[in-house]
Scaffold this motif. Structure first.
Motif, PDB file in Angstrom:
ATOM      1  N   SER A 105       2.927   5.082 -16.165  1.00 27.72           N
ATOM      2  CA  SER A 105       1.642   5.152 -15.455  1.00 27.72           C
ATOM      3  C   SER A 105       0.648   6.092 -16.142  1.00 27.72           C
ATOM      4  O   SER A 105      -0.515   6.160 -15.721  1.00 27.72           O
ATOM      5  N   THR A 152       2.594  11.622 -13.130  1.00 30.94           N
ATOM      6  CA  THR A 152       3.230  10.342 -12.793  1.00 30.94           C
ATOM      7  C   THR A 152       4.297  10.013 -13.835  1.00 30.94           C
ATOM      8  O   THR A 152       4.492  10.738 -14.812  1.00 30.94           O
ATOM      9  N   HIS A 184      -1.906  13.639  -4.754  1.00 32.50           N
ATOM     10  CA  HIS A 184      -1.834  12.211  -4.422  1.00 32.50           C
ATOM     11  C   HIS A 184      -0.602  11.597  -5.075  1.00 32.50           C
ATOM     12  O   HIS A 184      -0.223  11.989  -6.185  1.00 32.50           O
ATOM     13  N   ASP A 185      -0.004  10.644  -4.377  1.00 32.35           N
ATOM     14  CA  ASP A 185       1.084   9.854  -4.953  1.00 32.35           C
ATOM     15  C   ASP A 185       0.932   8.436  -4.421  1.00 32.35           C
ATOM     16  O   ASP A 185       0.600   8.247  -3.239  1.00 32.35           O
ATOM     17  N   SER A 186       1.148   7.432  -5.271  1.00 31.24           N
ATOM     18  CA  SER A 186       1.021   6.041  -4.810  1.00 31.24           C
ATOM     19  C   SER A 186       2.124   5.707  -3.799  1.00 31.24           C
ATOM     20  O   SER A 186       2.009   4.747  -3.044  1.00 31.24           O
ATOM     21  N   ASP A 187       3.185   6.501  -3.787  1.00 27.67           N
ATOM     22  CA  ASP A 187       4.237   6.373  -2.780  1.00 27.67           C
ATOM     23  C   ASP A 187       3.840   7.297  -1.609  1.00 27.67           C
ATOM     24  O   ASP A 187       3.992   8.526  -1.689  1.00 27.67           O
ATOM     25  N   SER A 217      -5.891   8.275  -1.450  1.00 26.90           N
ATOM     26  CA  SER A 217      -5.937   7.358  -2.598  1.00 26.90           C
ATOM     27  C   SER A 217      -6.390   8.132  -3.831  1.00 26.90           C
ATOM     28  O   SER A 217      -6.943   9.244  -3.713  1.00 26.90           O
ATOM     29  N   LEU A 218      -6.200   7.518  -4.979  1.00 21.72           N
ATOM     30  CA  LEU A 218      -6.688   8.139  -6.218  1.00 21.72           C
ATOM     31  C   LEU A 218      -8.215   8.220  -6.173  1.00 21.72           C
ATOM     32  O   LEU A 218      -8.808   9.203  -6.611  1.00 21.72           O
TER      33      LEU A 218
END
Ligand SMILES: NC(=O)c1ccc[n+]([C@@H]2O[C@H](COP(=O)([O-])OP(=O)(O)OC[C@H]3O[C@@H](n4cnc5c(N)ncnc54)[C@H](O)[C@@H]3O)[C@@H](O)[C@H]2O)c1
Length: 378
Positions: A81, A77, A39-42, A60-61
């Motif tokens: 973060s 991260t 997962h990556d928020s980007d 999502s996380l």
């Protein structure tokens, strides 16, 4: 990538950036790990990374944390973060392996360690190079008394003048650019001091005090980052260990690359020229009786064969990915979960390393810090 080993421990990566490619490259060293997804928020970065490596992207996380097949969340991260992501993973009942520094403030790091301890979870942190052949060989040579009583250490972590290199063009196999703005803001000490500090504290036990100097010697690195936002690019610290050993640690992105280590004892000197290679050569010079035919008090350097303890579960396969076996720390944590034991890289050890690191990295000018954390050597 989830392998053929049905007993493998499920792991998931959070953060699909530059270092995540190194982790992917070194996972084949550890068939006991099964990568369930990433997962990556980007979202764009997550897509590129998962497609490049043929992995499951979690949207999502929360989705990642809801996957019961994931025992270990691997936090890759950016440093700012780390605390928040690790905290959420622990709260979801996951064991956590974090890239360094595992928090940017000691209070936050302590909170994570105590939370994990209260809830029977294991938290472990990079760097894991102490589990490498070179560091293990040094530990063995020291324990064997190859140089007698150790007294003094010179440890260098100079990375060269990175801002004078082509850093904008650096990218990993999945296309992640080297995050230069973040690296310049965080600085070489917070990024790298832990490499040698983990070794030295493992060799000599906890430290008691740090005297350090930190300065920003080259403020015009890149127009994207204001000089006021840049971390010191040079620090030099003297670290006194309870055992009496004194270490001088230098970190910079000013002086040409030098990652060497010298450990001076009463009867000789152990040396390593590169701490970012798990298979780097270890040499020893031993004390000699001076005479007309032997005009020096130290012998010529001799190679010390790389050895691992018989019960050490990890072996170095240079063809798998990288000079540093990044995934080895996750494998250490997974072995501890399976065996109901503690990992070789404990959270309390990482906390002590972080306290020393922060004492050095936060120095603006000269500073003296009495250390409060400690740890039991495994
Ligand atoms: N770059 C290196 O050579 C290197 C080497 C060893 C260790 N490290 C360490 O690895 C860590 C990551 O470094 P990097 O170079 O891969 O950085 P990076 O910026 O290339 O990648 C970090 C990724 O994390 C993602 N991210 C940030 N916050 C997030 C969040 N809250 N939730 C989900 N994703 C999030 C970002 O979008 C980014 O894609 C750092 O702690 C660094 O110190 C880096």
């Amino acid at each position: 990538m989830d392998g053929s080993n049905s007993k493998a421990t499920g792991v998931a990566f959070i953060g699909c950036g530059y270092v995540a490619d190194f982790y992917i490259a070194t996972l084949p060293n550890h068939p006991d790990l099964s990568l369930r997804g990433v997962h990556d928020s980007d979202a764009e970065r997550a897509k590129k990374f998962s497609e490049h490596h043929g992995l499951r992207p979690y949207a999502s996380l929360d989705e990642l944390l809801a996957d019961d097949s994931v025992a270990i969340a691997v936090n890759l991260t950016n440093p700012h973060s780390h605390y928040e992501v690790s905290r959420r993973c622990l709260e979801a009942g996951k064991h956590v392996y974090s890239e360094k520094p595992f928090a940017e403030e000691l209070g936050q790091a302590t909170e994570l360690v105590e939370y994990a301890e209260r809830h029977g979870l294991i938290l472990s942190s990079a760097p894991c190079s102490f589990l490498g052949e070179t560091a293990q060989t040094l530990a063995h040579a020291l324990a064997e008394g190859r140089i007698g009583q150790p007294r003094l250490v010179y440890a260098e972590l100079d990375d060269g003048a990175v801002h004078q290199m082509n850093f904008r063009s650096w990218a990993g196999p999945s296309g992640a650019p080297w995050p230069y703005a973040d690296e310049f803001r965080v600085g070489p000490t917070l990024e790298h001091a832990g490499y040698y500090l983990t070794w030295l504290t493992a060799f000599f036990g906890p430290a008691s005090e740090v005297m350090s100097y930190g300065g920003l010697l080259q403020p015009d690195k890149t127009p994207e980052v204001e000089p006021s936002a840049l971390a010191p690019d040079f620090t030099c610290a003297l670290i006194r260990f309870h055992s009496g050993v004194v270490a001088r640690l230098t970190c910079s992105t000013v002086a040409p690359e030098d990652h060497s280590l010298r450990i001076v004892g009463d009867d000789g000197v152990l040396s390593v020229s590169e701490c970012w290679d798990y298979g780097a050569e270890v040499t020893v010079r031993t004390r000699t009786e001076m005479s007309e035919s032997t005009p020096h008090y130290l012998s010529e350097p001799q190679q010390v064969p790389l050895v691992l303890p018989a019960d050490h579960p990890f072996r170095y396969e240079r063809h798998h990915g990288h000079d540093m076996d990044f995934a080895r720390g996750i494998a250490d944590l997974a072995a501890a979960i399976r065996g109901g034991t503690t990992p070789q890289l404990t959270a309390r050890h990482a906390l002590h390393v972080l306290e020393i690191t922060l004492a050095v990295s936060s120095a603006q000018g000269a500073a003296h810090t009495v250390l409060h954390t400690t740890f039991d050597r495994t």
